[in-house]
Design a protein around this motif. Structure first.
Motif, PDB file in Angstrom:
ATOM      1  N   ALA A 117      16.576 -49.436  -0.054  1.00  0.00           N
ATOM      2  CA  ALA A 117      16.718 -50.571  -0.970  1.00  0.00           C
ATOM      3  C   ALA A 117      17.227 -50.115  -2.333  1.00  0.00           C
ATOM      4  O   ALA A 117      18.079 -50.776  -2.944  1.00  0.00           O
ATOM      5  CB  ALA A 117      15.380 -51.288  -1.115  1.00  0.00           C
ATOM      6  N   ILE A 118      16.731 -48.987  -2.808  1.00  0.00           N
ATOM      7  CA  ILE A 118      17.146 -48.505  -4.130  1.00  0.00           C
ATOM      8  C   ILE A 118      18.613 -48.092  -4.116  1.00  0.00           C
ATOM      9  O   ILE A 118      19.386 -48.446  -5.025  1.00  0.00           O
ATOM     10  CB  ILE A 118      16.255 -47.328  -4.573  1.00  0.00           C
ATOM     11  N   VAL A 119      19.045 -47.362  -3.079  1.00  0.00           N
ATOM     12  CA  VAL A 119      20.445 -46.950  -3.008  1.00  0.00           C
ATOM     13  C   VAL A 119      21.352 -48.165  -2.835  1.00  0.00           C
ATOM     14  O   VAL A 119      22.410 -48.258  -3.456  1.00  0.00           O
ATOM     15  CB  VAL A 119      20.654 -45.949  -1.858  1.00  0.00           C
ATOM     16  N   ALA A 120      20.931 -49.116  -1.987  1.00  0.00           N
ATOM     17  CA  ALA A 120      21.749 -50.309  -1.764  1.00  0.00           C
ATOM     18  C   ALA A 120      21.903 -51.116  -3.035  1.00  0.00           C
ATOM     19  O   ALA A 120      22.943 -51.736  -3.275  1.00  0.00           O
ATOM     20  CB  ALA A 120      21.134 -51.171  -0.671  1.00  0.00           C
ATOM     21  N   SER A 121      20.895 -51.111  -3.889  1.00  0.00           N
ATOM     22  CA  SER A 121      20.966 -51.892  -5.129  1.00  0.00           C
ATOM     23  C   SER A 121      22.029 -51.371  -6.071  1.00  0.00           C
ATOM     24  O   SER A 121      22.563 -52.122  -6.900  1.00  0.00           O
ATOM     25  CB  SER A 121      19.606 -51.873  -5.834  1.00  0.00           C
ATOM     26  N   GLY A 122      22.376 -50.109  -5.943  1.00  0.00           N
ATOM     27  CA  GLY A 122      23.400 -49.555  -6.833  1.00  0.00           C
ATOM     28  C   GLY A 122      24.723 -49.292  -6.163  1.00  0.00           C
ATOM     29  O   GLY A 122      25.639 -48.764  -6.785  1.00  0.00           O
ATOM     30  N   SER A 123      24.845 -49.694  -4.890  1.00  0.00           N
ATOM     31  CA  SER A 123      26.061 -49.364  -4.151  1.00  0.00           C
ATOM     32  C   SER A 123      27.285 -50.074  -4.676  1.00  0.00           C
ATOM     33  O   SER A 123      28.393 -49.587  -4.567  1.00  0.00           O
ATOM     34  CB  SER A 123      25.868 -49.691  -2.664  1.00  0.00           C
ATOM     35  N   SER A 174      35.795 -46.890   4.489  1.00  0.00           N
ATOM     36  CA  SER A 174      36.768 -45.811   4.424  1.00  0.00           C
ATOM     37  C   SER A 174      37.742 -45.879   5.580  1.00  0.00           C
ATOM     38  O   SER A 174      37.529 -46.563   6.553  1.00  0.00           O
ATOM     39  CB  SER A 174      36.036 -44.457   4.433  1.00  0.00           C
ATOM     40  N   ASP A 175      38.802 -45.099   5.492  1.00  0.00           N
ATOM     41  CA  ASP A 175      39.783 -45.003   6.560  1.00  0.00           C
ATOM     42  C   ASP A 175      39.304 -44.080   7.667  1.00  0.00           C
ATOM     43  O   ASP A 175      40.019 -43.797   8.593  1.00  0.00           O
ATOM     44  CB  ASP A 175      41.124 -44.489   6.018  1.00  0.00           C
ATOM     45  N   GLY A 176      38.147 -43.636   7.567  1.00  0.00           N
ATOM     46  CA  GLY A 176      37.595 -42.661   8.486  1.00  0.00           C
ATOM     47  C   GLY A 176      36.752 -41.751   7.676  1.00  0.00           C
ATOM     48  O   GLY A 176      36.524 -40.617   7.995  1.00  0.00           O
ATOM     49  N   GLY A 177      36.298 -42.311   6.575  1.00  0.00           N
ATOM     50  CA  GLY A 177      35.627 -41.554   5.559  1.00  0.00           C
ATOM     51  C   GLY A 177      34.321 -40.968   5.986  1.00  0.00           C
ATOM     52  O   GLY A 177      34.117 -40.625   7.116  1.00  0.00           O
ATOM     53  N   GLN A 178      33.418 -40.834   5.071  1.00  0.00           N
ATOM     54  CA  GLN A 178      32.233 -40.074   5.328  1.00  0.00           C
ATOM     55  C   GLN A 178      31.054 -40.993   5.584  1.00  0.00           C
ATOM     56  O   GLN A 178      31.001 -42.108   5.119  1.00  0.00           O
ATOM     57  CB  GLN A 178      31.944 -39.178   4.124  1.00  0.00           C
ATOM     58  N   PRO A 179      30.062 -40.507   6.289  1.00  0.00           N
ATOM     59  CA  PRO A 179      28.859 -41.294   6.421  1.00  0.00           C
ATOM     60  C   PRO A 179      28.270 -41.566   5.059  1.00  0.00           C
ATOM     61  O   PRO A 179      28.198 -40.686   4.213  1.00  0.00           O
ATOM     62  CB  PRO A 179      27.938 -40.384   7.249  1.00  0.00           C
ATOM     63  N   GLY A 180      27.869 -42.784   4.843  1.00  0.00           N
ATOM     64  CA  GLY A 180      27.254 -43.100   3.579  1.00  0.00           C
ATOM     65  C   GLY A 180      25.829 -42.627   3.574  1.00  0.00           C
ATOM     66  O   GLY A 180      25.260 -42.293   4.586  1.00  0.00           O
ATOM     67  N   ALA A 181      25.225 -42.655   2.434  1.00  0.00           N
ATOM     68  CA  ALA A 181      23.854 -42.216   2.355  1.00  0.00           C
ATOM     69  C   ALA A 181      22.969 -43.267   2.957  1.00  0.00           C
ATOM     70  O   ALA A 181      23.104 -43.676   4.065  1.00  0.00           O
ATOM     71  CB  ALA A 181      23.492 -41.963   0.904  1.00  0.00           C
ATOM     72  N   THR A 182      22.056 -43.740   2.193  1.00  0.00           N
ATOM     73  CA  THR A 182      21.224 -44.809   2.691  1.00  0.00           C
ATOM     74  C   THR A 182      21.769 -46.130   2.217  1.00  0.00           C
ATOM     75  O   THR A 182      21.082 -47.122   2.093  1.00  0.00           O
ATOM     76  CB  THR A 182      19.791 -44.590   2.200  1.00  0.00           C
TER      77      THR A 182
END
Length: 329
Positions: free
Chosen positions: A244-250, A268-276
């Motif tokens: 929830a905290i990471v999503a609030s600042g995404s 992304s075009d095939g970018g990186q896994p996002g965090a949470t």
């Protein structure tokens, strides 16, 4: 070979349309994300093989009793100037389409890889200027930004997890450990390779709606897999709060380096896994939180083995239809 081409065409259509749609609407993948990930990969590989194989077999049907014999005859036409009168217009069209589609898929895969590598190289150059090493873990860097941001940047021995000052200030120690465990799972399980492959599939066939469904499903599944790793050391409540905290600042600061480089799982075009969490990943975040709040029992072992068997059949059947007749003949 005539009936083989039609069977492969029907299989290709099924794997390109109804099967992915039904799988994208199913509820069981959240109960066994690893099994679902294997099934999505099998669908993509078998679909491409069947699509190309159907055209190839149909095109070679007048000049060979099987694929290998047909390819041998075709090679004679190309390299030894043998007559091509046996091939009609539609056979030549099918062969040309198979060749063009194969080249297009391979070229798109390589081009997507090149783009991703270029993005990562530029991103690392920015991190060298804007980030500093973190004391909270090896291969972890911190950027000076008030919004909660977390993501990983794959690169073999140069792989790093990037956190923001705002995130570290907002998270309790156990929540920060959950985020780091989640990101390390992305790197250790090589999730970026899956994202690359499915992003290339979507880039190659953007007119096919199921390529979007597959990419979105894979984005969600890798997040669930990383969540499961984090849950081995941290509680559900801790992980949910971190999400929830990471999503609030995404999406709070689109000008931040992490957001500008667009390395979130859904954008992304095939970018990186996002965090949470990540910009544009609200649906993925909601499905993850829902899964954690209302956990379902794991998929029964019998069903899991049935899905794994289906994966094997999806890859084995078109391969056998294409190769085995030539080896036996």
């Amino acid at each position: 070979m005539f009936w083989t081409s039609y069977f492969l065409a029907v299989l290709a259509i099924a794997l390109a349309w109804p099967v992915p749609i039904l799988l994208s609407r199913a509820q069981w993948p959240a109960r066994s994300p690893f099994t679902a990930m294997l099934l999505w990969q099998a669908i993509a590989l078998a679909g491409g093989l069947s699509m190309i194989g159907a055209m190839l077999v149909y095109g070679l049907e007048p000049i060979g009793d099987n694929l290998l014999a047909g390819l041998k005859s075709l090679a004679g036409m190309v390299f030894r100037n043998e007559p091509t009168t046996a091939l009609g217009f539609w056979h030549i069209f099918a062969l040309s389409a198979a060749a063009l589609l194969s080249a297009h898929l391979v070229f798109t895969l390589l081009l997507t890889y090149y783009k991703i590598q270029r993005q990562r190289r530029r991103h690392r150059e920015l991190l060298a200027l804007l980030a500093s090493p973190s004391a909270d873990g090896a291969r972890t860097m911190v950027i000076n930004h008030d919004s909660p941001v977390a993501y990983c940047l794959p690169g073999g021995a140069r792989s790093v997890t990037v956190l923001s000052d705002g995130l570290m200030a907002a998270l309790a120690p156990d929540e920060l450990r959950a985020v780091l465990s989640h990101e390390n799972a992305h790197l250790n399980q090589r999730h970026h390779l899956l994202l690359w492959a499915f992003a290339a599939w979507r880039q190659a066939l953007p007119w096919l709606p199921t390529t979007r469904l597959a990419q979105e499903a894979v984005n969600s599944l890798i997040e669930m897999l990383a969540d499961d790793v984090a849950l081995k050391t941290e509680s559900k409540a801790t992980l949910i709060k971190a999400i929830a905290i990471v999503a609030s600042g995404s999406t709070a600061a689109p000008g931040a380096p992490a957001a500008r480089m667009a390395f979130g799982p859904a954008e992304s075009d095939g970018g990186q896994p996002g965090a949470t969490g990540g910009a544009g990943a609200l649906v993925t975040t909601a499905s993850r939180v829902s899964r954690l709040l209302s956990p379902q029992p794991p998929l029964p072992e019998a069903l899991r083995y049935a899905v794994l068997g289906a994966c094997v059949l999806l890859l084995a059947v078109p391969t056998a239809l294409l190769i085995v007749p030539g080896l036996l003949g």
